[in-house]
Design an enzyme around this catalytic site. Structure first.
Site, mmCIF file in Angstrom:
data_model
loop_
_atom_site.group_PDB
_atom_site.id
_atom_site.type_symbol
_atom_site.label_atom_id
_atom_site.label_comp_id
_atom_site.label_asym_id
_atom_site.label_seq_id
_atom_site.Cartn_x
_atom_site.Cartn_y
_atom_site.Cartn_z
ATOM 1 N N GLU A 205 34.487 39.093 42.712
ATOM 2 C CA GLU A 205 35.091 37.335 42.710
ATOM 3 C C GLU A 205 34.632 37.391 43.920
ATOM 4 O O GLU A 205 35.433 37.663 45.025
ATOM 5 C CB GLU A 205 36.829 37.870 42.195
ATOM 6 C CG GLU A 205 36.248 37.595 40.396
ATOM 7 C CD GLU A 205 38.305 37.678 39.592
ATOM 8 O OE1 GLU A 205 39.114 36.933 40.748
ATOM 9 O OE2 GLU A 205 37.868 38.019 39.388
ATOM 10 N N ASN B 283 41.339 38.220 35.085
ATOM 11 C CA ASN B 283 42.781 38.573 34.832
ATOM 12 C C ASN B 283 43.010 38.104 32.865
ATOM 13 O O ASN B 283 43.582 39.347 31.610
ATOM 14 C CB ASN B 283 43.613 37.694 34.933
ATOM 15 C CG ASN B 283 43.840 38.032 36.560
ATOM 16 O OD1 ASN B 283 43.477 38.724 37.265
ATOM 17 N ND2 ASN B 283 45.136 37.141 37.379
ATOM 18 N N GLU C 269 35.932 33.116 33.232
ATOM 19 C CA GLU C 269 36.539 33.359 32.654
ATOM 20 C C GLU C 269 37.311 32.413 31.384
ATOM 21 O O GLU C 269 37.044 31.111 31.474
ATOM 22 C CB GLU C 269 37.649 34.159 33.918
ATOM 23 C CG GLU C 269 39.156 34.589 33.396
ATOM 24 C CD GLU C 269 39.981 34.547 33.915
ATOM 25 O OE1 GLU C 269 41.046 35.335 33.910
ATOM 26 O OE2 GLU C 269 39.460 34.546 35.025
ATOM 27 N N GLN D 185 34.613 30.050 40.482
ATOM 28 C CA GLN D 185 33.745 30.696 39.003
ATOM 29 C C GLN D 185 32.694 29.816 38.928
ATOM 30 O O GLN D 185 32.424 28.912 40.108
ATOM 31 C CB GLN D 185 35.015 30.620 38.129
ATOM 32 C CG GLN D 185 36.190 31.645 37.689
ATOM 33 C CD GLN D 185 36.313 32.231 36.244
ATOM 34 O OE1 GLN D 185 36.176 31.236 35.248
ATOM 35 N NE2 GLN D 185 37.303 32.098 36.715
ATOM 36 N N ASN E 179 39.868 44.903 35.663
ATOM 37 C CA ASN E 179 39.482 44.011 36.351
ATOM 38 C C ASN E 179 41.082 44.049 36.753
ATOM 39 O O ASN E 179 41.866 44.140 36.391
ATOM 40 C CB ASN E 179 39.872 42.493 35.381
ATOM 41 C CG ASN E 179 39.830 41.078 36.638
ATOM 42 O OD1 ASN E 179 38.672 40.951 37.372
ATOM 43 N ND2 ASN E 179 40.778 40.898 36.877
ATOM 44 N N GLU E 180 40.922 43.958 38.543
ATOM 45 C CA GLU E 180 41.431 44.092 39.689
ATOM 46 C C GLU E 180 43.238 44.744 39.023
ATOM 47 O O GLU E 180 43.933 44.194 38.986
ATOM 48 C CB GLU E 180 42.501 42.983 39.250
ATOM 49 C CG GLU E 180 41.406 42.120 40.454
ATOM 50 C CD GLU E 180 41.975 40.074 40.804
ATOM 51 O OE1 GLU E 180 43.257 39.953 39.718
ATOM 52 O OE2 GLU E 180 41.104 39.991 41.478
ATOM 53 N N TYR F 74 39.391 36.028 48.296
ATOM 54 C CA TYR F 74 39.493 34.197 48.321
ATOM 55 C C TYR F 74 39.633 33.853 49.312
ATOM 56 O O TYR F 74 40.786 34.457 50.243
ATOM 57 C CB TYR F 74 40.386 33.898 47.064
ATOM 58 C CG TYR F 74 39.511 34.124 45.546
ATOM 59 C CD1 TYR F 74 39.090 33.778 45.055
ATOM 60 C CD2 TYR F 74 39.992 35.016 45.267
ATOM 61 C CE1 TYR F 74 38.076 33.722 44.082
ATOM 62 C CE2 TYR F 74 40.037 35.353 43.585
ATOM 63 C CZ TYR F 74 38.907 34.453 42.992
ATOM 64 O OH TYR F 74 38.352 34.495 41.775
#
Length: 504
Positions: A291, A71, A26, A352, A171-172, A243
């Site tokens: 992710e 993001n 990202e 990442q 995304n999200e 996460y």
């Protein structure tokens, strides 16, 4: 303490999709700038990309890299990253409160992907933008010369289409933190229209719709149901993110978190099946877990920038978790879960790849090195390709916050029929006892142990640095043996192991 495992050739889960070893970069912190791109670095190639980083990434054989966010993508104008560099604007990134020079865009990233032997998994902005911009980006990337966007791509140095086949629809979008956050109905309707439009350009594209940002979202799993009600026939995958953190520094609870991961996947799989049944559909939708990683070490040091108290720095040190040995075990457990869920998880992206919560670190104008978590990711990517085995495991367990009777031994098995190999990845969660483990191999015939790698360390907090790159690293194991169809191995307390068998 003892554990027994049965692996039968005919009891399988699924063919493992190579894309579960994908990754993510990202425009965040130093992932791009001084991560993969540093034109003044001594190893920089003609495109300004760090050759030392390229060489390490090649080891991982990661099949796809998701880009440019994250993001970041929800307020990204893709046009800013094409054309002459001197004409590209510097933009303020609202997601991470930084600035971006746009020196790297889709052309430069594609060249980097070619250099490391991977493919682009591109995301379109469905936050601040929408259908028309997604359509234009797709046509710029994949369209023919002779069309307006194809001709612009040619003018910018590339006549041939990039031929990107895998696309993320935002995304999200369930997250209130997201630029352009939407309700499930708002997003589902938009995503469906974007998917239909992209398929009108190319019906063979593979499209990923946004699922929940984590398993603690109040909208989960209703978000998945509603979004899929809108998009089921138009998409191929629904994304999940998760996460893993150990804020309380409780090893047992931390190493049980993949039980929560397993439930998260199972719940969304059930939701997919519910929508499929309601629609009487023959179409299959799978999970893109695009992710995942350990993320908690850097949160305190990041607050000044993320709260806007540092101005708008370009490529600051953000989300630079320095991983320890305990995180090796966690990453091994996560990868084991993806292997065991390979019937529904077809894509997974470690988040990442470089510097930002990453297995690879760099110093500006300095060295690049492998973090502790590089190794379980490397072993799984290198040797975890083939068919996932449905193992029967009998092992004592312990109670943790997220689940009861969590087995001390967590193991996955992979049969690569073409190579004639069996590979087992095992983690011993017990903090003080070794576990004598027997794996009964049924239906495979004779064989012999050809590789045995072990990761242990006396200090759970041990890390790798530019000055001590091999402080936490694998070593050759001893004692693994195959006799009369039974593989025996001793698993030291808090250890990660990979054992490979060559079949006769």
């Amino acid at each position: 303490m003892k554990a027994s495992v049965t692996a039968h050739k005919d009891f399988t889960i699924a063919k493992i999709d190579d894309r579960i070893y994908a990754s993510f970069l990202e425009h965040l912190g130093r992932a791009i700038y001084t991560g993969i791109y540093e034109p003044d670095h001594p190893t920089a190639d003609k495109n300004g990309m760090r050759q030392d980083v390229i060489d390490i990434v090649k080891e991982l054989n990661t099949p796809y890299v998701r880009y440019p966010g994250g993001n970041f993508v929800s307020a990204y104008n893709w046009e800013d990253g094409v054309g002459p560099r001197e004409d590209r604007p510097t933009r303020l990134d609202l997601a991470w409160h930084t600035s971006d020079s746009n020196a790297v865009g889709v052309h430069e990233f594609s060249d980097w992907c070619d250099a490391v032997g991977t493919k682009m998994m591109l995301a379109v902005n469905l936050g601040s933008r929408g259908l028309d911009d997604a359509r234009n980006f797709l046509e710029y990337v994949n369209g023919p010369v002779g069309s307006a966007w194809g001709d612009l791509r040619k003018k910018n140095g590339r006549a041939e289409p990039f031929n990107v086949d895998l696309w993320c629809l935002g995304n999200e979008m369930d997250g209130p933190w997201q630029v352009g956050h939407k309700t499930a109905d708002e997003y589902g309707r938009l995503a469906n229209e974007v998917a239909k439009t992209m398929r009108a350009f190319d019906k063979n594209l593979q499209l990923v719709v946004c699922g929940s940002s984590n398993a603690d979202m109040k909208t989960y799993p209703e978000w998945e149901r509603i979004v899929l009600e809108h998009t089921y026939e138009s998409v191929d995958y629904i994304s999940l993110h998760m996460y893993f953190a150990n804020h309380a520094h409780h090893t047992g609870n931390y190493l049980a978190l993949n039980e929560k991961l397993d439930r998260y996947i199972t719940t969304v799989e059930s939701t997919i099946n519910l929508v499929k049944a309601n629609k009487r559909s023959k179409h299959n939708v799978y999970i893109s877990f695009d992710e995942w990683n350990v993320w908690y070490h850097s949160r305190e040091q990041d607050k000044k920038i993320l709260e806007g108290n540092a101005g708008w720095p370009h490529a600051p040190r953000l989300l630079e978790d320095i991983y320890n040995f305990e995180d090796v075990l966690q990453v091994g457990l996560i990868l084991n879960t993806f292997i065991r869920k390979s019937n529904v998880v077809k894509i997974a992206c470690i988040a990442q790849l470089v510097n930002v919560i990453a297995p690879i670190m760099t110093d500006p104008m300095g060295k690049a090195w492998r973090q502790t978590i590089f190794y379980p990711y490397y072993f799984a990517s290198a040797f975890g390709r083939g068919t996932a085995l449905q193992l029967a495991v009998n092992c004592p367990g312990y109670d943790a916050e997220v689940a009861d009777n969590v087995p001390f031994v967590d193991v996955s098995g992979v049969h690569d029929e073409a190579a004639g190999t069996l590979t087992f990845f095992a983690v011993n969660r017990h903090e003080s006892e070794s576990i004598e483990t027997e794996i009964s191999l049924q239906g495979f015939g004779a064989g012999s142990v050809i590789d045995h790698q072990v990761m242990t360390h006396k200090d759970l907090r041990a890390v790798n640095t530019a000055e001590n790159m091999m402080n936490v690293a694998p070593s050759k194991g001893t004692g693994a043996a195959l006799k009369d169809g039974t593989l025996t191995v001793k698993l030291p307390p808090l250890s990660y192991q990979m054992i490979r068998v060559k079949l006769a």
